[in-house]
Design an enzyme around this catalytic site. Structure first.
Site, PDB file in Angstrom:
ATOM      1  N   ASN A 219      25.074 -11.164   4.443  1.00  0.00           N
ATOM      2  CA  ASN A 219      24.676 -12.102   5.500  1.00  0.00           C
ATOM      3  C   ASN A 219      25.155 -13.522   5.212  1.00  0.00           C
ATOM      4  O   ASN A 219      24.764 -14.460   5.907  1.00  0.00           O
ATOM      5  CB  ASN A 219      23.151 -12.116   5.617  1.00  0.00           C
ATOM      6  CG  ASN A 219      22.591 -10.798   6.133  1.00  0.00           C
ATOM      7  OD1 ASN A 219      22.956 -10.347   7.224  1.00  0.00           O
ATOM      8  ND2 ASN A 219      21.741 -10.160   5.362  1.00  0.00           N
TER       9      ASN A 219
ATOM     10  N   LYS B 292      16.526 -10.511  -7.581  1.00  0.00           N
ATOM     11  CA  LYS B 292      17.402 -11.669  -7.356  1.00  0.00           C
ATOM     12  C   LYS B 292      18.833 -11.392  -7.799  1.00  0.00           C
ATOM     13  O   LYS B 292      19.048 -10.926  -8.917  1.00  0.00           O
ATOM     14  CB  LYS B 292      16.852 -12.904  -8.083  1.00  0.00           C
ATOM     15  CG  LYS B 292      15.666 -13.497  -7.366  1.00  0.00           C
ATOM     16  CD  LYS B 292      15.275 -14.840  -7.943  1.00  0.00           C
ATOM     17  CE  LYS B 292      14.023 -15.355  -7.222  1.00  0.00           C
ATOM     18  NZ  LYS B 292      13.410 -16.453  -7.957  1.00  0.00           N
ATOM     19  N   GLY B 293      19.773 -11.675  -6.923  1.00  0.00           N
ATOM     20  CA  GLY B 293      21.190 -11.495  -7.242  1.00  0.00           C
ATOM     21  C   GLY B 293      21.661 -10.053  -7.115  1.00  0.00           C
ATOM     22  O   GLY B 293      22.841  -9.766  -7.278  1.00  0.00           O
TER      23      GLY B 293
ATOM     24  N   SER C 175      28.690 -14.735  -3.596  1.00  0.00           N
ATOM     25  CA  SER C 175      27.369 -14.197  -3.260  1.00  0.00           C
ATOM     26  C   SER C 175      27.404 -12.693  -3.051  1.00  0.00           C
ATOM     27  O   SER C 175      28.386 -12.157  -2.550  1.00  0.00           O
ATOM     28  CB  SER C 175      26.882 -14.871  -1.972  1.00  0.00           C
ATOM     29  OG  SER C 175      25.763 -14.192  -1.445  1.00  0.00           O
ATOM     30  N   ALA C 176      26.300 -12.032  -3.395  1.00  0.00           N
ATOM     31  CA  ALA C 176      26.184 -10.581  -3.177  1.00  0.00           C
ATOM     32  C   ALA C 176      25.824 -10.269  -1.733  1.00  0.00           C
ATOM     33  O   ALA C 176      25.877  -9.123  -1.303  1.00  0.00           O
ATOM     34  CB  ALA C 176      25.108 -10.015  -4.094  1.00  0.00           C
ATOM     35  N   SER C 177      25.467 -11.293  -0.966  1.00  0.00           N
ATOM     36  CA  SER C 177      24.915 -11.050   0.370  1.00  0.00           C
ATOM     37  C   SER C 177      25.965 -10.746   1.431  1.00  0.00           C
ATOM     38  O   SER C 177      27.008 -11.383   1.491  1.00  0.00           O
ATOM     39  CB  SER C 177      24.104 -12.271   0.818  1.00  0.00           C
ATOM     40  OG  SER C 177      23.680 -12.098   2.154  1.00  0.00           O
TER      41      SER C 177
ATOM     42  N   THR D 230      16.755 -18.954   0.616  1.00  0.00           N
ATOM     43  CA  THR D 230      16.561 -17.700   1.349  1.00  0.00           C
ATOM     44  C   THR D 230      15.845 -16.659   0.502  1.00  0.00           C
ATOM     45  O   THR D 230      15.425 -15.626   1.024  1.00  0.00           O
ATOM     46  CB  THR D 230      17.914 -17.139   1.804  1.00  0.00           C
ATOM     47  OG1 THR D 230      18.857 -17.442   0.790  1.00  0.00           O
ATOM     48  CG2 THR D 230      18.354 -17.729   3.110  1.00  0.00           C
TER      49      THR D 230
ATOM     50  N   GLU E  54      24.142 -20.616 -10.681  1.00  0.00           N
ATOM     51  CA  GLU E  54      23.399 -19.380 -10.424  1.00  0.00           C
ATOM     52  C   GLU E  54      21.894 -19.536 -10.648  1.00  0.00           C
ATOM     53  O   GLU E  54      21.481 -20.220 -11.568  1.00  0.00           O
ATOM     54  CB  GLU E  54      23.893 -18.290 -11.386  1.00  0.00           C
ATOM     55  CG  GLU E  54      24.840 -17.297 -10.789  1.00  0.00           C
ATOM     56  CD  GLU E  54      24.218 -16.382  -9.738  1.00  0.00           C
ATOM     57  OE1 GLU E  54      22.988 -16.392  -9.556  1.00  0.00           O
ATOM     58  OE2 GLU E  54      24.994 -15.661  -9.079  1.00  0.00           O
ATOM     59  N   ASP E  55      21.105 -18.857  -9.819  1.00  0.00           N
ATOM     60  CA  ASP E  55      19.645 -18.854 -10.027  1.00  0.00           C
ATOM     61  C   ASP E  55      19.158 -17.499 -10.534  1.00  0.00           C
ATOM     62  O   ASP E  55      17.965 -17.318 -10.732  1.00  0.00           O
ATOM     63  CB  ASP E  55      18.908 -19.194  -8.727  1.00  0.00           C
ATOM     64  CG  ASP E  55      18.950 -18.054  -7.735  1.00  0.00           C
ATOM     65  OD1 ASP E  55      20.042 -17.448  -7.567  1.00  0.00           O
ATOM     66  OD2 ASP E  55      17.907 -17.738  -7.132  1.00  0.00           O
TER      67      ASP E  55
ATOM     68  N   ARG F   8      21.708  -5.159  -1.780  1.00  0.00           N
ATOM     69  CA  ARG F   8      20.638  -4.655  -0.912  1.00  0.00           C
ATOM     70  C   ARG F   8      20.182  -3.252  -1.332  1.00  0.00           C
ATOM     71  O   ARG F   8      18.983  -3.008  -1.497  1.00  0.00           O
ATOM     72  CB  ARG F   8      21.122  -4.641   0.543  1.00  0.00           C
ATOM     73  CG  ARG F   8      20.007  -4.489   1.541  1.00  0.00           C
ATOM     74  CD  ARG F   8      20.560  -4.469   2.959  1.00  0.00           C
ATOM     75  NE  ARG F   8      21.386  -5.642   3.242  1.00  0.00           N
ATOM     76  CZ  ARG F   8      22.212  -5.735   4.278  1.00  0.00           C
ATOM     77  NH1 ARG F   8      22.333  -4.726   5.128  1.00  0.00           N
ATOM     78  NH2 ARG F   8      22.940  -6.831   4.455  1.00  0.00           N
TER      79      ARG F   8
ATOM     80  N   LYS G 140      26.937  -8.079  -9.452  1.00  0.00           N
ATOM     81  CA  LYS G 140      26.599  -8.875 -10.629  1.00  0.00           C
ATOM     82  C   LYS G 140      25.663  -8.014 -11.485  1.00  0.00           C
ATOM     83  O   LYS G 140      24.807  -7.352 -10.908  1.00  0.00           O
ATOM     84  CB  LYS G 140      25.894 -10.175 -10.223  1.00  0.00           C
ATOM     85  CG  LYS G 140      26.738 -11.076  -9.309  1.00  0.00           C
ATOM     86  CD  LYS G 140      25.897 -12.242  -8.773  1.00  0.00           C
ATOM     87  CE  LYS G 140      26.671 -13.009  -7.704  1.00  0.00           C
ATOM     88  NZ  LYS G 140      25.889 -14.073  -7.058  1.00  0.00           N
TER      89      LYS G 140
ATOM     90  N   ASP H  82      26.603 -19.482  -6.177  1.00  0.00           N
ATOM     91  CA  ASP H  82      25.817 -18.410  -5.605  1.00  0.00           C
ATOM     92  C   ASP H  82      25.160 -19.017  -4.353  1.00  0.00           C
ATOM     93  O   ASP H  82      25.081 -20.245  -4.228  1.00  0.00           O
ATOM     94  CB  ASP H  82      24.764 -17.960  -6.628  1.00  0.00           C
ATOM     95  CG  ASP H  82      23.772 -16.996  -6.031  1.00  0.00           C
ATOM     96  OD1 ASP H  82      24.203 -16.004  -5.414  1.00  0.00           O
ATOM     97  OD2 ASP H  82      22.549 -17.228  -6.167  1.00  0.00           O
ATOM     98  N   LEU H  83      24.701 -18.182  -3.432  1.00  0.00           N
ATOM     99  CA  LEU H  83      24.131 -18.723  -2.193  1.00  0.00           C
ATOM    100  C   LEU H  83      22.599 -18.730  -2.219  1.00  0.00           C
ATOM    101  O   LEU H  83      21.972 -19.789  -2.264  1.00  0.00           O
ATOM    102  CB  LEU H  83      24.636 -17.901  -0.994  1.00  0.00           C
ATOM    103  CG  LEU H  83      24.081 -18.293   0.373  1.00  0.00           C
ATOM    104  CD1 LEU H  83      24.516 -19.697   0.766  1.00  0.00           C
ATOM    105  CD2 LEU H  83      24.525 -17.285   1.436  1.00  0.00           C
ATOM    106  N   ASP H  84      22.024 -17.515  -2.216  1.00  0.00           N
ATOM    107  CA  ASP H  84      20.559 -17.382  -2.113  1.00  0.00           C
ATOM    108  C   ASP H  84      19.878 -17.973  -3.345  1.00  0.00           C
ATOM    109  O   ASP H  84      20.096 -17.498  -4.456  1.00  0.00           O
ATOM    110  CB  ASP H  84      20.173 -15.901  -1.982  1.00  0.00           C
ATOM    111  CG  ASP H  84      20.718 -15.277  -0.695  1.00  0.00           C
ATOM    112  OD1 ASP H  84      20.620 -15.919   0.354  1.00  0.00           O
ATOM    113  OD2 ASP H  84      21.234 -14.141  -0.752  1.00  0.00           O
TER     114      ASP H  84
HETATM  115  C1  BG6 Z   1      21.712 -11.869  -3.139  1.00  0.00           C
HETATM  116  C2  BG6 Z   1      20.215 -12.027  -3.197  1.00  0.00           C
HETATM  117  O1  BG6 Z   1      22.312 -13.121  -2.981  1.00  0.00           O
HETATM  118  O2  BG6 Z   1      22.095 -11.044  -2.040  1.00  0.00           O
HETATM  119  C3  BG6 Z   1      19.546 -10.662  -3.220  1.00  0.00           C
HETATM  120  O3  BG6 Z   1      19.858 -12.750  -4.357  1.00  0.00           O
HETATM  121  C4  BG6 Z   1      20.019  -9.831  -2.031  1.00  0.00           C
HETATM  122  O4  BG6 Z   1      18.152 -10.837  -3.175  1.00  0.00           O
HETATM  123  C5  BG6 Z   1      21.535  -9.731  -2.053  1.00  0.00           C
HETATM  124  O5  BG6 Z   1      19.448  -8.536  -2.074  1.00  0.00           O
HETATM  125  C6  BG6 Z   1      22.099  -8.932  -0.868  1.00  0.00           C
HETATM  126  O6  BG6 Z   1      21.824  -9.630   0.306  1.00  0.00           O
HETATM  127  P1  BG6 Z   1      21.976  -9.044   1.777  1.00  0.00           P
HETATM  128  O7  BG6 Z   1      21.809 -10.265   2.649  1.00  0.00           O
HETATM  129  O8  BG6 Z   1      23.344  -8.454   1.884  1.00  0.00           O
HETATM  130  O9  BG6 Z   1      20.903  -8.018   1.953  1.00  0.00           O
HETATM  131 MG    MG Z   2      20.793 -16.207  -6.028  1.00  0.00          MG
END
Ligand code: BG6
Ligand code: MG
Length: 217
Positions: free
Chosen positions: A118, A45-46, A114-116, A17, A169-170, A49, A145, A9-11
């Site tokens: 970014n 967390k996880g 990662s779910a992000s 972050t 994972e956190d 958005r 997730k 996982d990233l964040d």
């Molecule tokens: C996850 C974070 O990795 O990504 C969440 O733990 C976050 O807090 C999610 O909402 C989505 O991220 P982003 O950068 O696409 O808004």
């Molecule tokens: Mg995380």
């Protein structure tokens, strides 16, 4: 079972972050007229958005139209991106790079799950894109997730079976996703929050592949 891939996982695992996500959501809460605490933030967390925004609105007792929600999520992301564009290579969490180096040396594949949306920007800022054999992020998945999609895609992309992969994972939802996908999970952080993980660590400082193997035996 042999460990052929590690999925990260990233964040909150590779980089802290999570604090920037929190500050941006808190600012949005303030604009909308309510307080958003660090304890509330655990629930985000996880989580994707838009789902995070739904939880935030539930906490504030507010209902927005779809259009207003999209505008609010975009605003939050702008503030968040402002933080991450200021990040340098030193923001990578202690011990992560050394652990990556050990995996590389041992021929263990490295993937991001990662779910992000970014994620690429963050990996670029940290200058660690090249460590990854596969990068699966919020732009590649449909199901959030605890659905295992993000990790199953990661394992597939590096050519290993789920049982040969270990997820770091956190977030509770992330540990659940790993287990749902038939993978082993290492919880990074509070064992009380990360129930079900086969192993728990505080972070990667001093962590080794040997310790991982021993911990999962
Ligand atoms: C996850 C974070 O990795 O990504 C969440 O733990 C976050 O807090 C999610 O909402 C989505 O991220 P982003 O950068 O696409 O808004
Ligand atoms: Mg995380």
């Amino acid at each position: 079972m042999e460990i052929k891939a590690c999925l990260f996982d990233l964040d909150g695992v590779v980089v802290d972050t999570a604090k920037f996500h929190f500050l941006a959501w808190k600012r949005l809460g303030e604009e909308l007229g309510f307080d958003f605490t660090e304890e509330d933030n655990e629930r985000l967390k996880g989580v994707s958005r838009m789902r995070s925004l739904d939880i935030l609105l539930e906490i504030g007792g507010l209902t927005l139209t779809q259009e207003e929600k999209e505008a609010a999520a975009a605003k939050k992301n702008e503030w968040y991106v402002e933080f991450i564009t200021k990040m340098g290579t030193d923001e990578i969490l202690p011990g992560v790079k050394s652990f990556f180096d050990q995996l590389k040396a041992a021929g263990v594949k490295i993937a991001l799950g990662s779910a992000s949306k970014n994620a690429m920007m963050i990996l670029e800022r940290l200058e660690i894109v090249n460590y990854f054999d596969a990068i699966i992020d919020g732009t590649h998945v449909e199901k959030a997730k605890p659905d295992p999609e993000v990790f199953l895609k990661g394992a597939e992309a590096v050519g290993v079976q789920p049982g040969e992969a270990v997820v770091f994972e956190d977030a509770a939802a992330g540990v659940e996703a790993a287990l749902n996908g038939g993978m082993r999970a290492v919880g990074v952080g509070d064992p009380a929050v990360l129930k079900g993980a086969q192993m728990h660590i505080d972070g990667f400082e001093g962590f080794t592949l040997e310790k991982l193997r021993a911990g999962l035996e």
